[in-house]
Design an enzyme around this catalytic site. Structure first.
Site, PDB file in Angstrom:
ATOM      1  N   HIS A  15      43.333  37.397  44.298  1.00 25.71           N
ATOM      2  CA  HIS A  15      43.309  36.134  45.047  1.00 25.71           C
ATOM      3  C   HIS A  15      44.443  35.993  46.055  1.00 25.71           C
ATOM      4  O   HIS A  15      44.354  35.154  46.953  1.00 25.71           O
ATOM      5  CB  HIS A  15      43.374  34.938  44.089  1.00 25.71           C
ATOM      6  CG  HIS A  15      42.195  34.808  43.183  1.00 25.71           C
ATOM      7  ND1 HIS A  15      40.894  34.763  43.647  1.00 25.71           N
ATOM      8  CD2 HIS A  15      42.109  34.706  41.827  1.00 25.71           C
ATOM      9  CE1 HIS A  15      40.071  34.641  42.615  1.00 25.71           C
ATOM     10  NE2 HIS A  15      40.783  34.608  41.505  1.00 25.71           N
ATOM     11  N   ASP A  36      35.159  40.562  38.195  1.00 24.85           N
ATOM     12  CA  ASP A  36      35.856  39.384  37.668  1.00 24.85           C
ATOM     13  C   ASP A  36      34.911  38.189  37.757  1.00 24.85           C
ATOM     14  O   ASP A  36      34.042  38.145  38.633  1.00 24.85           O
ATOM     15  CB  ASP A  36      37.093  39.162  38.558  1.00 24.85           C
ATOM     16  CG  ASP A  36      38.123  38.222  37.989  1.00 24.85           C
ATOM     17  OD1 ASP A  36      37.840  37.016  37.944  1.00 24.85           O
ATOM     18  OD2 ASP A  36      39.233  38.681  37.647  1.00 24.85           O
ATOM     19  N   HIS A  54      35.661  35.387  38.830  1.00 18.66           N
ATOM     20  CA  HIS A  54      36.024  34.679  40.059  1.00 18.66           C
ATOM     21  C   HIS A  54      35.799  35.567  41.285  1.00 18.66           C
ATOM     22  O   HIS A  54      36.006  36.779  41.222  1.00 18.66           O
ATOM     23  CB  HIS A  54      37.493  34.251  40.016  1.00 18.66           C
ATOM     24  CG  HIS A  54      37.818  33.336  38.872  1.00 18.66           C
ATOM     25  ND1 HIS A  54      38.343  33.794  37.680  1.00 18.66           N
ATOM     26  CD2 HIS A  54      37.665  31.999  38.731  1.00 18.66           C
ATOM     27  CE1 HIS A  54      38.515  32.763  36.856  1.00 18.66           C
ATOM     28  NE2 HIS A  54      38.102  31.662  37.459  1.00 18.66           N
ATOM     29  N   ASP A  69      37.604  38.276  32.558  1.00 18.87           N
ATOM     30  CA  ASP A  69      37.236  36.873  32.332  1.00 18.87           C
ATOM     31  C   ASP A  69      35.736  36.650  32.486  1.00 18.87           C
ATOM     32  O   ASP A  69      35.245  35.547  32.278  1.00 18.87           O
ATOM     33  CB  ASP A  69      38.026  35.936  33.249  1.00 18.87           C
ATOM     34  CG  ASP A  69      38.073  36.393  34.689  1.00 18.87           C
ATOM     35  OD1 ASP A  69      37.363  37.355  35.041  1.00 18.87           O
ATOM     36  OD2 ASP A  69      38.823  35.785  35.484  1.00 18.87           O
TER      37      ASP A  69
END
Length: 435
Positions: A137, A172, A174, A261
């Site tokens: 990120h 992931d 995200h 995750d």
């Protein structure tokens, strides 16, 4: 088919000792747990184990702005109250707190990914693993989503010195927004992200319509998913899309971000994936699929907030990369108590309602494959003379201040040690004969 993959694995114990603070979901301690689980299955005997170098500020500034790198280097928990404007500018605060040894933490995980890329570039390894990396990120001038330095972008920039085309794959939960944004305008990197999208889920980007711009148009691929996707749906979609991407794009190297995750039961996630469930489907199947392309492969960690499952996942995936089947019963290790009461490696699927209908997944697949049709052939690149790896200065012992506190990493570099973890040909710290 390569006869036997040469696999390098990067780890520094200091990376797992930092603390983001009470109630923060990011627990770097999960990296120590992963490493000790890898050791307990004796996987270290099948790999070359390296302690990464700590990336220098000049290396971090290959992507990040020099002022941001300098601020990360300077800020401490004790001085942060003096810099409220800068903290806001660089997005440091609740999600991305300032903590003790923050900059060294960034240097180590980024150094691991850069070192992994260099080993692939120099054809010293076929697969390079840095579970501490994958912090996807972070932006050029700011922290985001628990990520401060984007090691993936730095690793990809290194790989671009030797490869015309790099494929980045992100599993992931995200969206891999920082990596996508860094390469949004180029066809030299194709980014493919499978993630939860909608309901204001962080970071809020990653719609299927985000495809890149200018020279990068059609070179960003997003696979937005809803809550509750299961092993079968996820791996089927992954296999179809990635096979087509590799066929069309013809990358020279692949970077795979294995954020854990996306597993069932994650503290921040919302998928139903097992690690390696029935019929060997699940998160680890994605690693298996990518490995089968027999391209140079850089593998990193990423998110993952139920730390015992993170350790399970990345240990299983280390085994997949080594073609090693692991017994389900977890061997005795320093962190065994975290894996009770069953002490098993595999985890069950989750029970969140799967909101991804067949028609929804079919539509997403068709849109992605349609966009890939616009790429007629792999883009050509006129390769220039390869820039050298960064010049890394040696320590000058005369200039070192004996009163300064020397950290464990520096002390280790200055002595030769018989390390209990390594033996035989894979021992990269063994005593060498004097030349």
């Amino acid at each position: 088919m390569r006869s036997k993959d040469r696999i390098s694995y990067f780890y520094d114990g200091d990376v797992g000792s930092v603390y983001f603070g009470p109630n923060h979901p990011m627990k770097p301690h999960r990296l120590c747990m992963t490493h000790h689980l890898v050791l307990s299955y004796e996987l270290h005997k099948k790999m070359e184990i390296y302690r990464p170098h700590k990336a220098y500020p000049v290396e971090l500034a290959q992507f990040h702005s020099a002022d941001y790198v300098e601020f990360l280097h300077r800020i401490t928990p004790d001085t942060q109250h003096l810099f409220s404007n800068e903290l806001a500018r660089y997005n440091l605060g609740e999600d991305c707190p300032v903590f003790e040894n923050l900059f060294e933490f960034c240097q180590i995980y980024a150094g691991g990914t850069i070192d992994a890329a260099r080993r692939l570039n120099n054809q010293l390894s076929d697969i390079a693993i840095n579970w501490a990396g994958g912090l996807h990120h972070a932006k050029k001038c700011e922290a985001s989503g628990f990520c401060y330095i984007n090691d993936l972008v730095l690793g990809i920039l290194e790989l671009l010195k030797h490869h015309a085309r790099v494929l980045y794959i992100d599993i992931d939960v995200h969206h891999g927004d920082g990596v996508e944004e860094a390469f949004y305008f180029t066809d030299r990197v194709m980014t493919v992200s499978f993630h939860k999208y909608g309901d204001k889920f962080f970071p809020g980007t990653g719609d299927v319509k985000e495809i890149g711009e200018r020279e990068g148009k059609f070179y960003a691929i997003n696979v937005p998913l809803k809550d509750g996707i299961d092993d079968t749906s996820f791996t089927r979609l992954f296999k179809t899309i990635i096979a087509k991407v590799v066929e069309v794009y013809q990358p020279g190297v692949i970077v795979l971000q294995c954020g854990a995750d996306s597993l069932a039961g994650d503290r921040l996630g919302c998928f139903n994936l097992s690690i390696d469930g029935a019929n060997l489907l699940g998160h680890a199947e994605c690693v298996r699929i990518v490995k089968k392309f027999n391209l140079p492969l850089l593998v990193t960690g990423g998110g993952g907030y139920t730390k015992e499952n993170v350790a399970r996942c990345w240990t299983v995936e280390t085994g997949v990369l080594l073609d090693s089947e692991l017994p389900n019963e977890i061997p005795e290790n320093e962190y065994i108590k975290y894996f009770g009461p069953e002490y098993l490696l595999k985890i069950p699927n989750g029970h969140i309602e799967n909101l991804n209908s067949k028609s929804y997944l079919g539509t997403i697949k068709m849109q992605v494959l349609e966009n890939l049709r616009y790429i007629q052939h792999a883009p050509g690149v006129q390769m220039q003379e390869v820039p050298p790896d960064f010049y890394i200065p040696d320590f000058d012992e005369d200039e070192q201040n004996p009163d300064e506190r020397v950290d464990q990493h520096t002390r280790d570099k200055q002595i030769q040690r018989n390390d209990e973890y390594y033996e035989g040909d894979n021992d990269n710290d063994h005593n060498t004969d004097d030349v």
